[in-house]
Write an enzyme that holds these catalytic residues in place. Structure first.
Site, PDB file in Angstrom:
ATOM      1  N   LYS A 264       3.716  -7.701   7.236  1.00 50.39           N
ATOM      2  CA  LYS A 264       3.837  -8.152   8.621  1.00 50.39           C
ATOM      3  C   LYS A 264       2.925  -9.370   8.723  1.00 50.39           C
ATOM      4  CE  LYS A 264       2.538  -7.074  13.324  1.00 50.39           C
ATOM      5  NZ  LYS A 264       1.639  -6.244  14.118  1.00 50.39           N
TER       6      LYS A 264
ATOM      7  N   GLY B 186       0.342 -12.002   9.668  1.00 48.65           N
ATOM      8  CA  GLY B 186      -0.810 -11.925  10.548  1.00 48.65           C
ATOM      9  C   GLY B 186      -1.566 -10.613  10.471  1.00 48.65           C
ATOM     10  N   CYS B 187      -1.067  -9.658   9.713  1.00 48.47           N
ATOM     11  CA  CYS B 187      -1.728  -8.355   9.584  1.00 48.47           C
ATOM     12  C   CYS B 187      -3.008  -8.519   8.761  1.00 48.47           C
ATOM     13  CB  CYS B 187      -0.793  -7.348   8.933  1.00 48.47           C
ATOM     14  SG  CYS B 187      -1.573  -5.759   8.569  1.00 48.47           S
ATOM     15  N   ILE B 188      -4.140  -8.134   9.328  1.00 54.64           N
ATOM     16  CA  ILE B 188      -5.433  -8.254   8.652  1.00 54.64           C
ATOM     17  C   ILE B 188      -5.465  -7.397   7.389  1.00 54.64           C
ATOM     18  CG2 ILE B 188      -7.906  -7.772   8.884  1.00 54.64           C
ATOM     19  CD1 ILE B 188      -7.550  -8.428  11.898  1.00 54.64           C
TER      20      ILE B 188
END
Length: 137
Positions: A9, A11-13
């Site tokens: 996904k 932008g998922c950290i």
């Protein structure tokens, strides 16, 4: 070293940290957007292997967190259909190396499969979203 197709996904950290661990270990990471990939049921099913159906799902997906979707009540066909319609439901990342597939990022499993850097703390939790208490993904 392996070439890893990594479905994330954007932008998922957590996914960013997972990619860094693979790169530090010397693997080539080809990144794909899990949310816009043109999934088919047969192709998506490959990533889950013999995992229980409930483990196919992203436990932080809003529909699951809010109790609107109960994976344990679904058939495999229903689960795959819902995931194709709503990719946010898919456990991430999805990984492919050659003809082997995986869902999620258990460090010990990844290390046994393709190896991580020796200094990697295999007991660290890199699957749970670091902002899980404040962000619903």
């Amino acid at each position: 070293m392996a070439t890893v197709d990594f479905y994330e996904k954007p932008g998922c950290i957590g996914n960013a940290k997972q990619k860094r661990l693979l790169q530090i270990a010397g693997h080539t990471v080809r990144v794909h957007n899990l949310l816009t990939e043109p999934w088919t049921a047969d192709r998506l099913r490959l990533f889950f292997g013999d995992r229980p159906l409930t483990d196919w799902f992203n436990p932080t997906a809003p529909a699951i967190k809010q109790g609107n979707l109960q994976p344990e009540k679904l058939t495999a066909g229903e689960a795959l259909s819902l995931m194709i319609q709503h990719p946010i439901l898919i456990r991430r990342p999805l990984l492919q190396v050659g003809d082997r597939y995986a869902a999620g990022f258990d460090l010990a499993d990844i290390d046994a499969w393709i190896s991580l850097a020796p200094e990697t703390n295999l007991s660290e939790d890199v699957q749970t979203c670091p902002q899980q208490s404040t962000v619903m993904d």
